[in-house]
Design an enzyme around this catalytic site. Structure first.
Site, PDB file in Angstrom:
ATOM      1  N   CYS A  49       6.615 -67.888  38.012  1.00 47.29           N
ATOM      2  CA  CYS A  49       6.136 -66.826  37.130  1.00 47.29           C
ATOM      3  C   CYS A  49       4.628 -66.826  36.951  1.00 47.29           C
ATOM      4  O   CYS A  49       4.077 -65.855  36.428  1.00 47.29           O
ATOM      5  CB  CYS A  49       6.813 -66.944  35.762  1.00 47.29           C
ATOM      6  SG  CYS A  49       8.607 -66.800  35.817  1.00 47.29           S
ATOM      7  N   HIS A  51      10.825 -58.280  24.106  1.00 50.97           N
ATOM      8  CA  HIS A  51      11.870 -57.459  23.488  1.00 50.97           C
ATOM      9  C   HIS A  51      12.121 -56.184  24.284  1.00 50.97           C
ATOM     10  O   HIS A  51      13.280 -55.788  24.497  1.00 50.97           O
ATOM     11  CB  HIS A  51      11.456 -57.106  22.063  1.00 50.97           C
ATOM     12  CG  HIS A  51      12.489 -56.372  21.285  1.00 50.97           C
ATOM     13  ND1 HIS A  51      12.591 -54.995  21.283  1.00 50.97           N
ATOM     14  CD2 HIS A  51      13.495 -56.814  20.473  1.00 50.97           C
ATOM     15  CE1 HIS A  51      13.594 -54.616  20.520  1.00 50.97           C
ATOM     16  NE2 HIS A  51      14.153 -55.708  20.007  1.00 50.97           N
ATOM     17  N   ASN A 105      11.891 -60.784  30.510  1.00 51.65           N
ATOM     18  CA  ASN A 105      11.011 -61.634  31.311  1.00 51.65           C
ATOM     19  C   ASN A 105      10.882 -61.003  32.697  1.00 51.65           C
ATOM     20  O   ASN A 105      11.782 -61.091  33.512  1.00 51.65           O
ATOM     21  CB  ASN A 105      11.592 -63.048  31.401  1.00 51.65           C
ATOM     22  CG  ASN A 105      10.684 -63.999  32.169  1.00 51.65           C
ATOM     23  OD1 ASN A 105       9.747 -63.587  32.840  1.00 51.65           O
ATOM     24  ND2 ASN A 105      10.967 -65.289  32.071  1.00 51.65           N
ATOM     25  N   HIS A 125      -7.747 -61.176  22.026  1.00 54.72           N
ATOM     26  CA  HIS A 125      -6.386 -60.776  22.389  1.00 54.72           C
ATOM     27  C   HIS A 125      -5.748 -61.864  23.253  1.00 54.72           C
ATOM     28  O   HIS A 125      -6.417 -62.492  24.082  1.00 54.72           O
ATOM     29  CB  HIS A 125      -6.392 -59.442  23.154  1.00 54.72           C
ATOM     30  CG  HIS A 125      -7.147 -58.351  22.461  1.00 54.72           C
ATOM     31  ND1 HIS A 125      -6.668 -57.710  21.336  1.00 54.72           N
ATOM     32  CD2 HIS A 125      -8.364 -57.799  22.712  1.00 54.72           C
ATOM     33  CE1 HIS A 125      -7.544 -56.802  20.942  1.00 54.72           C
ATOM     34  NE2 HIS A 125      -8.583 -56.842  21.751  1.00 54.72           N
ATOM     35  N   HIS A 138      -1.835 -77.701  37.924  1.00 49.58           N
ATOM     36  CA  HIS A 138      -0.620 -77.960  38.706  1.00 49.58           C
ATOM     37  C   HIS A 138      -0.156 -79.385  38.417  1.00 49.58           C
ATOM     38  O   HIS A 138      -0.900 -80.347  38.648  1.00 49.58           O
ATOM     39  CB  HIS A 138      -0.906 -77.799  40.200  1.00 49.58           C
ATOM     40  CG  HIS A 138       0.315 -77.498  41.020  1.00 49.58           C
ATOM     41  ND1 HIS A 138       1.437 -78.297  41.002  1.00 49.58           N
ATOM     42  CD2 HIS A 138       0.590 -76.482  41.876  1.00 49.58           C
ATOM     43  CE1 HIS A 138       2.350 -77.783  41.818  1.00 49.58           C
ATOM     44  NE2 HIS A 138       1.862 -76.679  42.358  1.00 49.58           N
ATOM     45  N   HIS A 162       2.607 -65.312  28.738  1.00 52.62           N
ATOM     46  CA  HIS A 162       3.774 -64.976  29.555  1.00 52.62           C
ATOM     47  C   HIS A 162       5.036 -64.947  28.704  1.00 52.62           C
ATOM     48  O   HIS A 162       5.402 -65.938  28.061  1.00 52.62           O
ATOM     49  CB  HIS A 162       3.921 -65.998  30.687  1.00 52.62           C
ATOM     50  CG  HIS A 162       5.216 -65.918  31.424  1.00 52.62           C
ATOM     51  ND1 HIS A 162       5.745 -64.731  31.886  1.00 52.62           N
ATOM     52  CD2 HIS A 162       6.113 -66.876  31.765  1.00 52.62           C
ATOM     53  CE1 HIS A 162       6.896 -64.961  32.489  1.00 52.62           C
ATOM     54  NE2 HIS A 162       7.132 -66.263  32.429  1.00 52.62           N
TER      55      HIS A 162
END
Length: 531
Positions: free
Chosen positions: A259, A460, A464, A427, A338, A431
């Site tokens: 993702c 919502h 995802n 802001h 990572h 994810h």
């Protein structure tokens, strides 16, 4: 009224003896009510004390040196008359010959040219698009479970487990799934995967080219990321074939990166733009839900079924200086972390077959803990790049204090000071993985509900959507017209490996609600009270 009484004071005033009227010959009094001065010590908000501290530290050098320089300069000028001042200027300039002056100007021009040419070109985001599927693909949570039941692939125990996950996921009743995943046949086919890829990718790119008025043949760099579905020819080749792009385009197709691949694609596009001046780059981020569907009975592999939904984003980047005026954002920083060297992190999101030979993603029960560790490493690297000096100084001071005085015997270890990232960003686009992940990140970074509104609303409304979710969140901010000139946006994503990546953007101008946006038909309903 009772709450204001402590702000009032009363005073009885003797008015003396009345000489006439009905009260003649008697003493009269009046009561004067006055408002007290406020208790400034009690009324000071500590938030403003902290803001004052940050302002003082960050601008301390200017506050200390500028008045001193002005005082010295004024004293020097005040001691000279106008004739003496002009005489000094003339004597200082006539002492050099023409050759010396020209040589000095040449060195100055050469130095400035080398400085500006050696600086990397700024990377501008001209615009982006997020695909919104057709309404016939929209499902409620109840419909999702009912369709899973009708597919015949799950027993009652599996259905009940998925129902509990969906109900507590933070996902609403308007997310999108491909109809193929509920059919009795096997949906993990190349044909179904290509059909879904064509729908979402071409839908997002059509909107992007329409909004920016850029021809597909003008694009010199194309980066596509999709973690699970990697056909041959690649997804990037599908796009080049569909839009008949030019033959010398630099195309890349990233797979298996989870993702967080959207920011990895941005990093690759940035490097390519630095190497290829006057170019456009398109970054496409997506995931194929149907191809990733798991029809087995392993509970840890059913979890992705409950969260992942259809979505795709397309972003247009440019390094052309003349695009400064039309750009929405400028890329400030990208920080990648990572943790793949650690075996537990490496296997936290793992694709494999179950006992029935069904392929799926296995989610570790320690995923939140592993994600928190990756987040800690990432923000530790990002902090010095974005945090004001005052916050870094305060963090360092508290670290030294805890080391010297906070570890006494019998005393509870003090909680480490978490830098206030609200001072660095206006802001936050986190994810939208799940409600649990968002809750944990909000607690660790001490963010407010307002800071998390964008991520919770995206989860919502769209679920995802993997690597494209951070762009649906930025689209939410634009639809709400919250982006102002100079605002800083932090995009942060997590992915298998385990990876945590951050991208920082600065707004080039006030962004009004665009004519094309996936939120336009429902933005007035967000945020709902349920969030």
């Amino acid at each position: 009224m009772a709450g204001e009484q402590h702000l009032l004071s009363t005073e009885i005033v003797n008015r003396g003896i009345e000489s006439s009227g009905p009260d003649a010959g008697s003493l009269t009094f009046s009561v004067r009510v006055r408002r007290r001065l406020p208790d400034f010590v009690q009324s000071v908000n500590l938030k403003y004390v902290k803001l004052g501290y940050h302002y003082l530290i960050n601008h301390g050098i200017y506050l200390a040196t500028v008045p001193l320089l002005v005082l010295v300069f004024s004293a020097e000028l005040g001691s000279l008359s106008r004739e003496e001042l002009w005489r000094k200027l003339w004597d200082s300039t006539t002492g050099y010959d023409l050759a010396t002056v020209l040589a000095s100007l040449g060195v100055l021009v050469f130095t400035l040219s080398v400085f500006f040419l050696s600086k990397p070109r700024p990377i501008y985001l001209l615009d982006f698009a997020c695909y919104r599927p057709h309404d016939d693909l929209k499902v409620t949570k109840e419909q999702f479970i009912e369709m899973a039941r009708k597919s015949g692939k799950f027993n009652e125990a599996s259905l009940e487990f998925q129902k509990r996950i969906v109900e507590s996921s933070g996902i609403g009743d308007e997310t999108y799934v491909p109809k193929s995943i509920m059919s009795p046949e096997n949906t993990a086919t190349m044909k179904e995967g290509r059909a879904e890829a064509s729908m979402v990718m071409f839908g997002a790119l059509d909107e992007l080219f329409e909004k920016t008025k850029i021809r597909p043949k003008d694009v010199g760099i194309l980066v596509v990321n999709c973690s699970i579905f990697n056909p041959t020819p690649s997804l990037s080749a599908m796009i080049i074939n569909h839009y008949k792009m030019r033959g010398n385009i630099l195309s890349f197709n990233l797979g298996g990166m989870g993702c967080s691949a959207g920011i990895i694609s941005l990093d690759l596009a940035r490097d390519m733009l630095h190497s290829n001046p006057n170019s456009y780059a398109v970054v496409v981020s997506t995931e194929m839900v149907g191809f990733n569907w798991y029809p087995g009975k392993e509970r840890s592999m059913m979890i992705p079924n409950c969260f992942f939904r259809m979505g795709c984003s397309a972003v247009l980047l440019s390094n052309r200086r003349r695009d400064y005026a039309r750009a929405k954002y400028r890329l400030e920083h990208i920080v990648r972390t990572h943790k793949g060297a650690d075996d537990r992190s490496f296997r936290s999101v793992y694709q494999e077959e179950d006992d029935q030979r069904f392929k799926g993603l296995k989610i570790s029960k320690n995923l939140v803990e592993i994600g928190a560790d990756a987040l800690k490493t990432n923000i530790t690297t990002l902090g010095p790049l974005v945090l004001p000096f005052s916050e870094q100084l305060y963090f360092f001071a508290t670290l030294i204090w805890r080391h010297l005085f906070g570890s006494g015997r019998g005393s509870q270890p003090e909680k480490p000071y978490i830098p206030d990232y609200k001072l660095a960003f206006e802001h936050f686009c986190v994810h939208a993985a799940s409600k649990t992940v968002l809750d944990e990140l909000q607690r660790n970074l001490e963010l407010s509900e307002k800071n998390m509104e964008t991520s919770r609303a995206t989860l919502h409304r769209f679920g995802n959507t993997s690597s494209s979710s951070i762009w649906y969140e930025l689209a939410y901010l634009e639809a709400k017209e919250r982006i102002k000139r100079g605002d800083r946006v932090w995009q942060i994503s997590f992915g298998s490996g385990f990876k945590c990546n951050s991208a920082v953007w600065r707004s080039m101008r006030r962004v009004w609600s665009p004519s094309r946006n996936p939120w336009l038909d429902c933005i007035d309903r967000y945020p709902p009270e349920a969030l």
